[in-house]
Design a protein around this motif. Structure first.
Motif, PDB file in Angstrom:
ATOM      1  N   GLY A  60    -104.858 -83.081 -42.879  1.00  0.00           N
ATOM      2  CA  GLY A  60    -103.918 -82.485 -41.938  1.00  0.00           C
ATOM      3  C   GLY A  60    -103.256 -83.430 -40.954  1.00  0.00           C
ATOM      4  N   ILE A  61    -103.434 -84.724 -41.131  1.00  0.00           N
ATOM      5  CA  ILE A  61    -102.804 -85.703 -40.242  1.00  0.00           C
ATOM      6  C   ILE A  61    -101.763 -86.479 -41.046  1.00  0.00           C
ATOM      7  CG2 ILE A  61    -103.152 -87.750 -38.808  1.00  0.00           C
ATOM      8  CD1 ILE A  61    -106.082 -86.829 -38.447  1.00  0.00           C
ATOM      9  N   VAL A  88    -105.131 -82.870 -34.447  1.00  0.00           N
ATOM     10  CA  VAL A  88    -106.088 -82.409 -35.456  1.00  0.00           C
ATOM     11  C   VAL A  88    -107.483 -82.794 -34.979  1.00  0.00           C
ATOM     12  CG1 VAL A  88    -106.906 -82.719 -37.830  1.00  0.00           C
ATOM     13  CG2 VAL A  88    -104.449 -82.569 -37.365  1.00  0.00           C
ATOM     14  N   ILE A  89    -108.424 -81.882 -35.136  1.00  0.00           N
ATOM     15  CA  ILE A  89    -109.815 -82.134 -34.775  1.00  0.00           C
ATOM     16  C   ILE A  89    -110.609 -82.418 -36.043  1.00  0.00           C
ATOM     17  CG2 ILE A  89    -111.920 -81.118 -33.817  1.00  0.00           C
ATOM     18  CD1 ILE A  89    -110.067 -79.407 -32.024  1.00  0.00           C
ATOM     19  N   PHE A 108    -107.323 -86.116 -32.660  1.00  0.00           N
ATOM     20  CA  PHE A 108    -106.321 -87.148 -32.924  1.00  0.00           C
ATOM     21  C   PHE A 108    -104.938 -86.559 -32.649  1.00  0.00           C
ATOM     22  CE2 PHE A 108    -110.096 -87.960 -35.317  1.00  0.00           C
ATOM     23  CZ  PHE A 108    -110.293 -89.314 -35.163  1.00  0.00           C
ATOM     24  N   TYR A 109    -104.150 -87.268 -31.834  1.00  0.00           N
ATOM     25  CA  TYR A 109    -102.854 -86.772 -31.375  1.00  0.00           C
ATOM     26  C   TYR A 109    -101.712 -87.607 -31.940  1.00  0.00           C
ATOM     27  CZ  TYR A 109    -105.755 -84.565 -27.792  1.00  0.00           C
ATOM     28  OH  TYR A 109    -106.710 -83.834 -27.131  1.00  0.00           O
ATOM     29  N   ARG A 110    -100.586 -86.938 -32.150  1.00  0.00           N
ATOM     30  CA  ARG A 110     -99.408 -87.629 -32.645  1.00  0.00           C
ATOM     31  C   ARG A 110     -98.786 -88.511 -31.571  1.00  0.00           C
ATOM     32  NH1 ARG A 110     -94.487 -84.060 -33.718  1.00  0.00           N
ATOM     33  NH2 ARG A 110     -94.321 -84.424 -31.507  1.00  0.00           N
ATOM     34  N   GLY A 154    -117.723 -87.781 -40.450  1.00  0.00           N
ATOM     35  CA  GLY A 154    -117.396 -87.914 -41.863  1.00  0.00           C
ATOM     36  C   GLY A 154    -116.531 -89.116 -42.146  1.00  0.00           C
ATOM     37  N   ARG A 155    -116.193 -89.246 -43.402  1.00  0.00           N
ATOM     38  CA  ARG A 155    -115.342 -90.337 -43.880  1.00  0.00           C
ATOM     39  C   ARG A 155    -114.068 -89.719 -44.432  1.00  0.00           C
ATOM     40  NH1 ARG A 155    -118.017 -95.172 -44.764  1.00  0.00           N
ATOM     41  NH2 ARG A 155    -116.748 -95.655 -46.581  1.00  0.00           N
ATOM     42  N   TYR A 156    -112.948 -90.078 -43.846  1.00  0.00           N
ATOM     43  CA  TYR A 156    -111.646 -89.514 -44.207  1.00  0.00           C
ATOM     44  C   TYR A 156    -110.805 -90.637 -44.801  1.00  0.00           C
ATOM     45  CZ  TYR A 156    -113.611 -85.966 -41.212  1.00  0.00           C
ATOM     46  OH  TYR A 156    -114.450 -85.017 -40.667  1.00  0.00           O
ATOM     47  N   SER A 157    -110.828 -90.743 -46.124  1.00  0.00           N
ATOM     48  CA  SER A 157    -110.255 -91.893 -46.808  1.00  0.00           C
ATOM     49  C   SER A 157    -108.725 -91.930 -46.804  1.00  0.00           C
ATOM     50  CB  SER A 157    -110.760 -91.967 -48.242  1.00  0.00           C
ATOM     51  OG  SER A 157    -110.392 -90.798 -48.943  1.00  0.00           O
ATOM     52  N   PHE A 158    -108.070 -90.781 -46.593  1.00  0.00           N
ATOM     53  CA  PHE A 158    -106.611 -90.749 -46.498  1.00  0.00           C
ATOM     54  C   PHE A 158    -106.242 -89.563 -45.618  1.00  0.00           C
ATOM     55  CE2 PHE A 158    -102.297 -90.141 -48.657  1.00  0.00           C
ATOM     56  CZ  PHE A 158    -101.702 -91.162 -47.941  1.00  0.00           C
TER      57      PHE A 158
END
Length: 122
Positions: free
Chosen positions: A109-110, A95-96, A84-86, A100-104
């Motif tokens: 790191g993003i 950030v790689i 994921f790129y800014r 998974g599930r990334y709720s926030f």
């Protein structure tokens, strides 16, 4: 080389090129990507809310999807990792993340509402 008929396959004395393989069809990129590596879904709000969009290969410019700088949560399915790129066009800090599930996203790191492009990397 073994004879294929030693394995119980009846080809009626035809070569592979002569067989009618109508049961074998082309699949869409979406289906192929799903079978091969899953997807990445990004959401506007935390905990996978606020509307989302699913990607099978990535997107170099989320402006085109009205999703630029709006991501707060992510779900990655399959066995692939995503980057994921800014900035658009796969530029800027990145950030790689793996499946998974990334709720926030700030917890991983993003910065919140900062993603402008993403792609599958493995």
């Amino acid at each position: 080389m073994s004879n294929i008929n030693n394995y119980g396959v009846d080809m009626n004395n035809k070569t592979f090129a002569e067989l009618n393989l109508s049961a074998v069809k082309e699949v869409s990129d979406e289906v192929a990507a799903t079978c091969g590596g899953g997807s990445a879904s990004i959401y506007r709000d935390i905990n996978f809310k606020g509307g989302g969009i699913k990607f099978f290969n990535g997107d170099s410019n989320l402006v085109n999807n009205n999703f630029n700088d709006t991501t707060s949560s992510i779900i990655i399915t399959g066995n692939e990792r995503w980057k994921f790129y800014r900035d658009i066009n796969y530029k800027g800090p990145s950030v790689i993340l793996g499946p998974g599930r990334y709720s926030f996203v700030p917890n991983y790191g993003i910065p919140n509402d900062s993603i402008s492009s993403l792609r599958r990397i493995s």
